[in-house]
Design a protein around this motif. Structure first.
Motif, mmCIF file in Angstrom:
data_model
loop_
_atom_site.group_PDB
_atom_site.id
_atom_site.type_symbol
_atom_site.label_atom_id
_atom_site.label_comp_id
_atom_site.label_asym_id
_atom_site.label_seq_id
_atom_site.Cartn_x
_atom_site.Cartn_y
_atom_site.Cartn_z
ATOM 1 N N GLY A 201 0.893 -1.104 0.298
ATOM 2 C CA GLY A 201 0.497 0.370 -0.160
ATOM 3 C C GLY A 201 0.625 1.118 -0.192
ATOM 4 N N ASP A 202 0.050 2.601 -0.451
ATOM 5 C CA ASP A 202 0.651 3.858 -0.125
ATOM 6 C C ASP A 202 1.139 4.268 1.073
ATOM 7 O OD1 ASP A 202 1.339 6.065 -2.127
ATOM 8 O OD2 ASP A 202 0.595 6.968 -0.172
ATOM 9 N N GLU A 203 2.467 4.686 0.927
ATOM 10 C CA GLU A 203 3.030 4.933 2.463
ATOM 11 C C GLU A 203 2.736 6.190 2.662
ATOM 12 O OE1 GLU A 203 6.828 7.059 3.894
ATOM 13 O OE2 GLU A 203 7.670 5.521 3.022
ATOM 14 N N GLY A 204 2.063 7.035 1.929
ATOM 15 C CA GLY A 204 0.838 8.642 2.546
ATOM 16 C C GLY A 204 -0.046 7.926 3.112
ATOM 17 N N PHE A 205 -0.686 7.259 2.016
ATOM 18 C CA PHE A 205 -2.211 7.168 2.793
ATOM 19 C C PHE A 205 -1.901 6.207 4.093
ATOM 20 C CE2 PHE A 205 -5.483 3.669 2.444
ATOM 21 C CZ PHE A 205 -6.848 4.320 2.422
ATOM 22 N N LEU A 206 -0.876 5.095 3.956
ATOM 23 C CA LEU A 206 -0.730 4.366 5.281
ATOM 24 C C LEU A 206 -0.281 5.652 6.744
ATOM 25 C CD1 LEU A 206 0.208 1.013 4.528
ATOM 26 C CD2 LEU A 206 -1.904 1.425 4.686
ATOM 27 N N LEU A 207 0.148 5.996 6.352
ATOM 28 C CA LEU A 207 0.551 7.136 7.352
ATOM 29 C C LEU A 207 -0.646 7.677 7.266
ATOM 30 C CD1 LEU A 207 3.091 8.312 8.756
ATOM 31 C CD2 LEU A 207 3.299 10.301 7.183
ATOM 32 N N ALA A 208 -1.668 8.363 6.674
ATOM 33 C CA ALA A 208 -2.681 9.348 6.921
ATOM 34 C C ALA A 208 -3.675 8.311 7.890
ATOM 35 C CB ALA A 208 -3.265 9.352 5.965
ATOM 36 N N LEU A 209 -4.402 7.123 7.686
ATOM 37 C CA LEU A 209 -4.698 6.125 8.414
ATOM 38 C C LEU A 209 -3.979 5.689 9.348
ATOM 39 C CD1 LEU A 209 -6.052 3.450 5.570
ATOM 40 C CD2 LEU A 209 -7.053 5.639 6.753
ATOM 41 N N SER A 288 3.683 3.232 10.085
ATOM 42 C CA SER A 288 1.483 2.939 9.845
ATOM 43 C C SER A 288 1.269 1.688 9.582
ATOM 44 C CB SER A 288 1.843 4.225 8.793
ATOM 45 O OG SER A 288 2.554 4.798 9.097
ATOM 46 N N MET A 289 2.019 0.871 9.142
ATOM 47 C CA MET A 289 1.484 -0.364 8.423
ATOM 48 C C MET A 289 1.233 -1.152 10.067
ATOM 49 S SD MET A 289 3.158 -3.594 6.984
ATOM 50 C CE MET A 289 2.553 -5.112 7.101
ATOM 51 N N ALA A 290 1.556 -1.337 10.772
ATOM 52 C CA ALA A 290 0.961 -1.193 12.060
ATOM 53 C C ALA A 290 0.577 -1.319 12.903
ATOM 54 C CB ALA A 290 2.119 -1.920 13.269
ATOM 55 N N LEU A 291 0.153 0.367 12.716
ATOM 56 C CA LEU A 291 -1.238 0.899 13.481
ATOM 57 C C LEU A 291 -2.706 0.296 12.584
ATOM 58 C CD1 LEU A 291 0.471 4.005 13.642
ATOM 59 C CD2 LEU A 291 -0.458 2.668 15.441
ATOM 60 N N VAL A 292 -2.429 0.531 11.309
ATOM 61 C CA VAL A 292 -3.653 0.075 10.409
ATOM 62 C C VAL A 292 -4.328 -1.614 10.481
ATOM 63 C CG1 VAL A 292 -4.165 -0.020 8.669
ATOM 64 C CG2 VAL A 292 -3.550 1.958 8.887
ATOM 65 N N ASP A 293 -2.567 -2.253 10.217
ATOM 66 C CA ASP A 293 -2.688 -3.539 10.869
ATOM 67 C C ASP A 293 -3.642 -3.744 12.210
ATOM 68 O OD1 ASP A 293 -2.760 -6.403 11.291
ATOM 69 O OD2 ASP A 293 -1.247 -6.629 12.488
ATOM 70 N N ARG A 294 -3.515 -3.514 14.162
ATOM 71 C CA ARG A 294 -4.740 -3.146 14.742
ATOM 72 C C ARG A 294 -5.523 -2.850 14.349
ATOM 73 N NH1 ARG A 294 -7.224 -3.241 17.901
ATOM 74 N NH2 ARG A 294 -6.765 -3.598 19.859
ATOM 75 N N ALA A 307 -14.539 3.552 12.841
ATOM 76 C CA ALA A 307 -13.412 4.327 11.587
ATOM 77 C C ALA A 307 -13.139 3.914 10.549
ATOM 78 C CB ALA A 307 -12.342 4.903 12.871
ATOM 79 N N PRO A 308 -12.465 4.537 9.304
ATOM 80 C CA PRO A 308 -12.076 4.836 7.884
ATOM 81 C C PRO A 308 -11.162 3.391 8.072
ATOM 82 C CG PRO A 308 -11.955 6.594 8.466
ATOM 83 C CD PRO A 308 -12.732 6.351 10.206
ATOM 84 N N ALA A 309 -10.392 3.256 9.642
ATOM 85 C CA ALA A 309 -8.511 2.691 9.747
ATOM 86 C C ALA A 309 -9.326 1.117 9.882
ATOM 87 C CB ALA A 309 -7.462 3.714 10.301
ATOM 88 N N GLN A 310 -11.010 1.174 10.276
ATOM 89 C CA GLN A 310 -11.364 0.230 10.912
ATOM 90 C C GLN A 310 -12.039 -0.670 10.000
ATOM 91 O OE1 GLN A 310 -12.911 1.611 14.359
ATOM 92 N NE2 GLN A 310 -11.975 -0.187 16.012
ATOM 93 N N ASP A 311 -12.285 -0.258 9.176
ATOM 94 C CA ASP A 311 -13.052 -0.886 7.850
ATOM 95 C C ASP A 311 -11.629 -1.781 6.036
ATOM 96 O OD1 ASP A 311 -14.767 -0.995 5.308
ATOM 97 O OD2 ASP A 311 -15.824 0.791 5.471
ATOM 98 N N GLU A 312 -12.072 -2.741 6.491
ATOM 99 C CA GLU A 312 -11.044 -3.006 6.052
ATOM 100 C C GLU A 312 -11.209 -2.812 4.220
ATOM 101 O OE1 GLU A 312 -12.282 -7.689 5.432
ATOM 102 O OE2 GLU A 312 -10.593 -7.920 6.924
ATOM 103 N N GLU A 313 -12.533 -2.749 4.004
ATOM 104 C CA GLU A 313 -12.994 -2.827 2.655
ATOM 105 C C GLU A 313 -12.708 -1.464 2.143
ATOM 106 O OE1 GLU A 313 -16.390 -3.557 -0.936
ATOM 107 O OE2 GLU A 313 -16.865 -3.966 1.453
#
Length: 367
Positions: A201-209, A288-294, A307-313
């Motif tokens: 995934g895009d680093e900037g997108f994951l950073l924002a999430l 960022s990846m670890a935060l979104v994974d959790r 929240a958006p970061a919790q919506d896998e789709e």
């Protein structure tokens, strides 16, 4: 002086020639080499390898040069090349616990076994432009010492000995690991596919999430349990030999994020995990990846997913920068027919609106 050329193939050919000219830049300036890009723009190369899903520093450097420094275009080039390569099999899982560590820090324990190893990092710099670098500055040699033989156990393993953190989630051994590069994305997605998606995934997108989860959009209170960067050995099981043989060493960054969990009626309170892994030195990406994974494990842990970061789709469908770029940039392609249709409809609606307004005004005047 360049003159615009009308006509399909000829116009495209001239655009390509102009692109090559702009890529080269001023001929009086020495051309940048792939070795220079690989050695001096190493973090950019690491990102292209990670999101391009191909560990090859030379090819990543070539892609960056060809893309004029546009990282997403370079990632696209690497992925396109990767799709042409034959696939012989899969390597054994790498053991990051045996990493030859170049950098290792923990925000949870000051005196972590094996010690804190600062390594190469921007963390303690003053973020002031250094004019010396514009003048061919040659830095002094770094300090060296004998390599320590002390063990560097993972912080999560230390917490796990006392049952203070959940066991590392294990996949069903009878279920084959998914492969996003060969199979289309489908939902619901297991953690193996989610982690693949986040790694590409895009680093900037994951950073924002990831940032959003810390601001209240995801009930996520994280601690950087450990971030480690170094070299790990890659092995491949050779069926003819009957055992795994080493293929070489690659650089990886791993992040283990430690998060709060209040427990449930069946489980005692403990910490939970978020995980990130990327090629090269890619700390921002892995954090960022670890935060979104959790965050994406909310339903698994019985938490409300709001929240958006919790919506896998939402996350998995929009994290890929190559796919996102293609969909956005297709707007540059001709849409003449569609637009003319919309334009005709709009004019008709405006005419009907004007006629209706005129009728109302006439009726009001008559009254």
């Amino acid at each position: 002086m360049y003159v615009a050329v009308k006509g399909g193939e000829r116009a495209i050919e001239n655009a390509h020639r102009l692109l090559a000219h702009e890529r080269r830049g001023d001929r009086d300036v020495p051309e940048v080499t792939l070795a220079q890009i690989s050695e001096q723009l190493a973090l950019g190369v690491d990102r292209v390898m990670t999101e391009g899903s191909l560990y090859d520093r030379e090819l990543a450097a070539l892609a960056i040069k060809q893309a004029r420094g546009d990282m997403i275009e370079a990632i696209f080039l690497v992925r396109a090349f990767r799709a042409t390569l034959p696939r012989f099999g899969a390597t054994e899982p790498v053991n990051t616990g045996e990493m030859q560590v170049r950098r290792r820090i923990s925000s949870t324990f000051k005196d972590v076994p094996g010690g804190q190893i600062l390594g190469p990092t921007f963390d303690y710099t003053h973020r002031l432009l250094d004019p010396q670098l514009a003048e061919g500055f040659v830095p002094e040699q770094p300090a060296t010492a004998e390599a320590s033989q002390a063990a560097t156990p993972r912080v999560t393993d230390i917490l796990g000995r006392d049952g203070l953190i959940e066991p590392s989630p294990q996949a069903d051994s009878d279920t084959p690991v998914g492969d996003l590069t060969r199979e289309p994305l489908s939902f619901p997605a297991d953690r193996d596919l989610r982690l693949q998606n986040l790694a590409r995934g895009d680093e900037g997108f994951l950073l924002a999430l990831g940032y959003s989860t810390q601001r209240g959009y995801g009930r996520n209170h994280p601690f950087a349990g450990e971030i480690r960067f170094g070299e790990v050995e890659v092995e491949f099981f050779a069926e003819d030999a009957g055992f795994a043989v080493p293929l070489g060493w690659i650089e990886l960054t791993e992040c283990q994020m430690v998060n709060q969990f209040k427990g449930s009626t069946t489980e005692a309170p403990c910490f939970t995990r978020g995980y990130g892994l990327a090629f090269g030195q890619s700390e921002r990406k892995t954090m960022s990846m670890a935060l979104v994974d959790r965050a994406l494990r909310a339903r698994e842990l019985g938490e409300e997913a709001a929240a958006p970061a919790q919506d896998e789709e939402f996350v998995m469908s929009h994290s890929d920068n190559v796919q996102s770029t293609g969909f956005v940039e297709h707007l540059k392609l001709p849409h003449y027919v569609d637009f003319q249709s919309e334009l005709g409809l709009l004019r008709k609606l405006r005419q009907e609106f004007a006629e209706a307004s005129a009728a109302v005004e006439m009726q009001e005047a008559a009254e």
